[in-house]
Design a protein around this motif. Structure first.
Motif, PDB file in Angstrom:
ATOM      1  N   UNK A 142       0.828  -1.216   0.000  1.00 12.83           N
ATOM      2  CA  UNK A 142       0.000   0.000   0.000  1.00 12.83           C
ATOM      3  C   UNK A 142       0.859   1.260   0.000  1.00 12.83           C
ATOM      4  N   UNK A 143       1.969   1.200  -0.733  1.00 21.81           N
ATOM      5  CA  UNK A 143       2.946   2.287  -0.624  1.00 21.81           C
ATOM      6  C   UNK A 143       2.362   3.662  -0.953  1.00 21.81           C
ATOM      7  N   UNK A 144       1.378   3.720  -1.867  1.00 25.42           N
ATOM      8  CA  UNK A 144       0.822   5.011  -2.287  1.00 25.42           C
ATOM      9  C   UNK A 144       0.138   5.733  -1.111  1.00 25.42           C
ATOM     10  N   UNK A 145      -0.407   4.947  -0.164  1.00 26.63           N
ATOM     11  CA  UNK A 145      -1.095   5.558   0.988  1.00 26.63           C
ATOM     12  C   UNK A 145      -0.119   6.315   1.902  1.00 26.63           C
ATOM     13  N   UNK A 146       1.160   6.028   1.770  1.00 26.34           N
ATOM     14  CA  UNK A 146       2.148   6.638   2.667  1.00 26.34           C
ATOM     15  C   UNK A 146       2.779   7.901   2.061  1.00 26.34           C
ATOM     16  N   UNK A 147       2.401   8.221   0.818  1.00 29.86           N
ATOM     17  CA  UNK A 147       3.023   9.365   0.138  1.00 29.86           C
ATOM     18  C   UNK A 147       2.256  10.656   0.411  1.00 29.86           C
ATOM     19  N   UNK A 148       2.926  11.781   0.259  1.00 31.40           N
ATOM     20  CA  UNK A 148       2.324  13.102   0.519  1.00 31.40           C
ATOM     21  C   UNK A 148       2.263  13.886  -0.792  1.00 31.40           C
ATOM     22  N   UNK A 149       1.822  13.228  -1.843  1.00 31.24           N
ATOM     23  CA  UNK A 149       1.862  13.815  -3.186  1.00 31.24           C
ATOM     24  C   UNK A 149       1.144  15.161  -3.252  1.00 31.24           C
ATOM     25  N   UNK A 150      -0.035  15.215  -2.633  1.00 29.08           N
ATOM     26  CA  UNK A 150      -0.825  16.456  -2.725  1.00 29.08           C
ATOM     27  C   UNK A 150      -0.084  17.635  -2.076  1.00 29.08           C
ATOM     28  N   UNK A 151       0.527  17.375  -0.906  1.00 32.14           N
ATOM     29  CA  UNK A 151       1.317  18.438  -0.236  1.00 32.14           C
ATOM     30  C   UNK A 151       2.395  18.972  -1.175  1.00 32.14           C
ATOM     31  N   UNK A 152       3.058  18.025  -1.881  1.00 34.82           N
ATOM     32  CA  UNK A 152       4.194  18.445  -2.712  1.00 34.82           C
ATOM     33  C   UNK A 152       3.717  19.210  -3.941  1.00 34.82           C
ATOM     34  N   UNK A 153       2.569  18.787  -4.501  1.00 33.48           N
ATOM     35  CA  UNK A 153       2.009  19.546  -5.625  1.00 33.48           C
ATOM     36  C   UNK A 153       1.702  20.976  -5.180  1.00 33.48           C
ATOM     37  N   UNK A 154       1.117  21.094  -3.981  1.00 35.32           N
ATOM     38  CA  UNK A 154       0.771  22.439  -3.460  1.00 35.32           C
ATOM     39  C   UNK A 154       2.038  23.259  -3.211  1.00 35.32           C
ATOM     40  N   UNK A 155       3.053  22.589  -2.661  1.00 34.08           N
ATOM     41  CA  UNK A 155       4.295  23.308  -2.346  1.00 34.08           C
ATOM     42  C   UNK A 155       4.914  23.880  -3.634  1.00 34.08           C
ATOM     43  N   UNK A 156       4.944  23.072  -4.689  1.00 35.24           N
ATOM     44  CA  UNK A 156       5.509  23.554  -5.955  1.00 35.24           C
ATOM     45  C   UNK A 156       4.639  24.677  -6.534  1.00 35.24           C
ATOM     46  N   UNK A 157       3.316  24.490  -6.451  1.00 37.85           N
ATOM     47  CA  UNK A 157       2.413  25.471  -7.073  1.00 37.85           C
ATOM     48  C   UNK A 157       2.450  26.812  -6.359  1.00 37.85           C
ATOM     49  N   UNK A 158       2.788  26.817  -5.060  1.00 38.30           N
ATOM     50  CA  UNK A 158       2.732  28.089  -4.324  1.00 38.30           C
ATOM     51  C   UNK A 158       4.091  28.804  -4.291  1.00 38.30           C
TER      52      UNK A 158
END
Ligand code: HMG
Length: 390
Positions: A322-338
């Motif tokens: 279930x490796x995908x459940x442990x990732x913070x992809x959304x946080x990182x997308x937001x960090x790059x976008x801001x």
């Protein structure tokens, strides 16, 4: 017992420079930076971020209360450390409120530091299966304005929780490594900028990869076909490609295509951040995991770590169910976008704004930095840090 990576946190400063604009201002064809070097954007650290705050912000993203209780070892890999005596790990330990019954140390061997930390963490967990280790790789890459290394600067940190029964990736036992005394890149204690022999550093990186890969094949009996992807330490995103190319030549066409395509995906974040030295390999791994959504659990990923001077290591991991459940992809997308773009003159002014080295007191404007954890100043030769949410 499986031991490996349970969580991966990442932080990069809120400011960046567009490489096309840097090229134009240096009278260089932008294609050299964006294609020849392979970099689009370069993180620019404000004076309120240093390797301690970058690492603390990366770890802040992933640690919950249970982690803080269970972590009994904090290992900080850096080559832009702020103190020759006290470890940066002690500051992060305090800023994040980690269990006091923990060890906290700093390790150094150029960009290899975080890999050394992970291998040490594996040994610690093997002896203490109930504990967790926080591994930090955090750096600011500085070569200087108008230097040949300028386009390969950057700043950021990666934080990894290493434990038994990990959520993301189980690290396998076989590993190949080597050391050779090479003056390809170094930073004497009196300088805040690195010295580099660029051509030699590229050659050594490629030679080290070829050597540890051959060694690894013999030790493990594995071959390229057994890998879904190979991730690299990325001082700039063209570098891993140069090392992989000669090794790929004898592989079947489908294996070559897969490894090349996945290599490209693994450069995504690095292309927009620059070199973050010790954290760079793990940022590349994170790019792959977060940006290739159809990576299958059970597949094997290779990791090549290179630290100038020089030490290299090739090791591997298996993605967990279930490796995908442990990732913070959304946080990182937001960090790059801001993130906010700075002009070349603004970047140059930020680059030149360094902290006093004569013992004087300085108070910094932490309101101008949206990061949770910032450097607030220096008083009586002691750095003052603030966790805005503590
Ligand atoms: P340079 O010498 O100015 O660049 O600096 P170059 O002339 O070699 O050109 C780079 C590439 O751009 C070449 O491609 C050119 O052909 C191409 P290549 O032959 O390499 O494939 N090019 C163009 N492409 C498209 N359009 C154009 C164009 N013009 C040229 N118009 C160098 C490059 C990386 C050496 C320099 O930036 C540097 O010294 N950087 C720092 C050192 C470094 O990153 N070394 C990497 C290996 S060592 C390492 O990874 C460890 C490290 O992270 C530190 C640590 O361990 O602590 C650095």
């Amino acid at each position: 017992m499986k031991i490996g990576i349970d969580k991966i946190g990442f932080y990069t400063p809120h400011l960046y420079l567009d490489m096309n604009k840097l090229a134009v201002s240096r009278d260089i064809d932008p294609g050299k930076f964006t294609i020849g070097i392979g970099q689009e954007k370069m993180a620019v650290p404000p004076v309120t971020q240093d390797p301690v705050t970058l690492a603390a912000n990366a770890a802040y993203e992933i640690l919950d209360e249970a982690d803080k209780e269970q972590i009994d070892f904090v290992i900080f890999g850096t080559e832009s450390g702020i103190d020759s005596s006290k470890s940066a790990a002690v500051y992060v330990h305090e800023l994040l409120g980690i269990n006091p019954n923990a060890r906290a140390i700093e390790v150094k061997q150029a960009c290899y530091g975080a890999t050394a930390a992970i291998q040490m963490a594996k040994g610690h967990i093997a002896l203490n299966p109930e504990s967790k280790v926080l591994v930090l790789g955090s750096d600011i890459a500085r070569y200087g304005l108008n230097t040949s290394g300028e386009a390969t600067q950057g700043a950021g940190a990666v934080a990894l929780v290493i434990c038994a029964d990990p959520g993301i990736m189980a690290l396998e036992d076989k590993s190949a490594y080597m050391t050779a005394d090479v003056m390809d890149f170094w930073r004497p204690v009196y300088s805040d900028k690195a010295f580099v022999n660029g051509k030699l550093s590229n050659e050594q990186y490629i030679a080290f990869f070829a050597d540890v890969w051959e060694q690894f094949k013999q030790k493990s009996g594995l071959d390229l076909k057994d890998f879904e992807a190979i991730t690299f330490h990325l001082p700039y995103t063209k570098m891993g490609k140069k090392a992989l190319k000669p090794v790929l030549e004898d592989a079947p066409e489908d294996v070559q295509e897969r490894l090349k395509a996945n290599y490209q995906i693994s450069t995504g974040y690095n292309r927009n951040v620059g070199n973050i030295y010790t954290g760079s390999l793990y940022l590349s791994l994170l790019s792959l995991l977060e940006q290739k959504e159809d990576l299958k659990p059970g597949t094997r990923i290779g990791l090549f770590s290179y630290g100038s001077g020089a030490v290299g290591e090739f090791f591997t991991g298996i993605l967990q169910s279930n490796y995908r459940d442990y990732l913070k992809t959304e946080n990182h997308n937001k960090m790059f976008a801001s993130r906010k773009e700075v002009t070349v003159p603004e970047y140059e002014a930020i680059f030149e704004e360094t902290l006093p080295t004569n013992g004087s007191t300085v108070k910094l404007d932490t309101d101008a930095d949206p990061a949770v954890i910032c450097l607030a100043g220096i008083s009586e030769n002691m750095r003052q840090y603030v966790n805005k949410l503590k």
